[in-house]
Design a protein around this motif. Structure first.
Motif, PDB file in Angstrom:
ATOM      1  N   LYS A  13     -34.130  16.541  -9.987  1.00 50.20           N
ATOM      2  CA  LYS A  13     -34.135  15.254  -9.279  1.00 50.20           C
ATOM      3  C   LYS A  13     -34.700  14.146 -10.158  1.00 50.20           C
ATOM      4  O   LYS A  13     -34.164  13.040 -10.198  1.00 50.20           O
ATOM      5  CB  LYS A  13     -34.932  15.362  -7.978  1.00 50.20           C
ATOM      6  CG  LYS A  13     -34.206  16.127  -6.898  1.00 50.20           C
ATOM      7  CD  LYS A  13     -35.018  16.191  -5.621  1.00 50.20           C
ATOM      8  CE  LYS A  13     -34.269  16.935  -4.548  1.00 50.20           C
ATOM      9  NZ  LYS A  13     -35.025  17.027  -3.295  1.00 50.20           N
ATOM     10  N   CYS A  16     -32.112  13.207 -12.810  1.00 48.81           N
ATOM     11  CA  CYS A  16     -31.040  12.382 -12.228  1.00 48.81           C
ATOM     12  C   CYS A  16     -31.523  10.953 -12.010  1.00 48.81           C
ATOM     13  O   CYS A  16     -30.803   9.990 -12.315  1.00 48.81           O
ATOM     14  CB  CYS A  16     -30.562  12.979 -10.911  1.00 48.81           C
ATOM     15  SG  CYS A  16     -29.626  14.494 -11.109  1.00 48.81           S
ATOM     16  N   LYS A  17     -32.737  10.813 -11.506  1.00 47.20           N
ATOM     17  CA  LYS A  17     -33.301   9.477 -11.280  1.00 47.20           C
ATOM     18  C   LYS A  17     -33.417   8.713 -12.599  1.00 47.20           C
ATOM     19  O   LYS A  17     -33.053   7.537 -12.683  1.00 47.20           O
ATOM     20  CB  LYS A  17     -34.671   9.610 -10.610  1.00 47.20           C
ATOM     21  CG  LYS A  17     -35.303   8.305 -10.238  1.00 47.20           C
ATOM     22  CD  LYS A  17     -36.616   8.544  -9.500  1.00 47.20           C
ATOM     23  CE  LYS A  17     -37.267   7.237  -9.119  1.00 47.20           C
ATOM     24  NZ  LYS A  17     -38.543   7.456  -8.416  1.00 47.20           N
ATOM     25  N   CYS A  28     -25.598  11.615  -7.769  1.00 42.95           N
ATOM     26  CA  CYS A  28     -26.444  12.563  -7.057  1.00 42.95           C
ATOM     27  C   CYS A  28     -25.737  13.916  -7.012  1.00 42.95           C
ATOM     28  O   CYS A  28     -24.593  14.053  -7.455  1.00 42.95           O
ATOM     29  CB  CYS A  28     -26.742  12.065  -5.649  1.00 42.95           C
ATOM     30  SG  CYS A  28     -25.262  11.807  -4.653  1.00 42.95           S
TER      31      CYS A  28
END
Length: 134
Positions: A13, A16-17, A28
């Motif tokens: 996560k 990805c951010k 996402c």
């Protein structure tokens, strides 16, 4: 779920951010039809980008080749080669040796579309493009 699995999800996560922030994307996790099956991409924005995030290391703690992690990263390359509905394909790796190993092993492999190889440092939250497989 195990603590290790939870940590991998947290790292994915964060990667990805960081990628979205540095590339002005909104990718996402999403399942996408590829051929006759669905594949879950860690990073997907329709028409723009598909990618995977791999947290495995190139070497084991005993200094041997981590063939399981290497095979997992290679399978991500295959899924990126197969998807035809995006402009960019990216593989984000958290282990710098894995980045270097894959770039060396597959530099002239003849991918039909370029695959960007990125490195994400979870501690600093920095992400940078390290190379291109073509």
């Amino acid at each position: 779920m195990s603590d290790l699995h939870d940590m991998r999800i947290k790292i994915q996560k964060a990667a990805c951010k960081a990628f979205n922030r540095s590339n002005q994307t909104n990718a996402c996790v999403q399942e996408v039809r590829v051929g006759t099956t669905d594949h879950s991409y860690d990073l997907y924005e329709k028409g723009k980008v598909a990618g995977g995030v791999t947290t495995g290391t190139w070497k084991t703690s005993k200094g041997r080749n981590n063939t399981g992690a290497q095979d997992h990263a290679i399978s991500e390359l295959l899924w990126l080669e197969l998807i035809q509905t995006v402009k960019r394909r990216v593989l984000i790796l958290t282990d710098l040796q894995m980045v270097e190993g894959l770039l060396n092993r597959f530099q002239n492999a003849g991918f039909t579309k370029p695959i960007e190889i990125w490195h994400f440092n979870y501690r600093t939250r920095r992400i940078c493009k390290k190379g291109l497989l073509q």
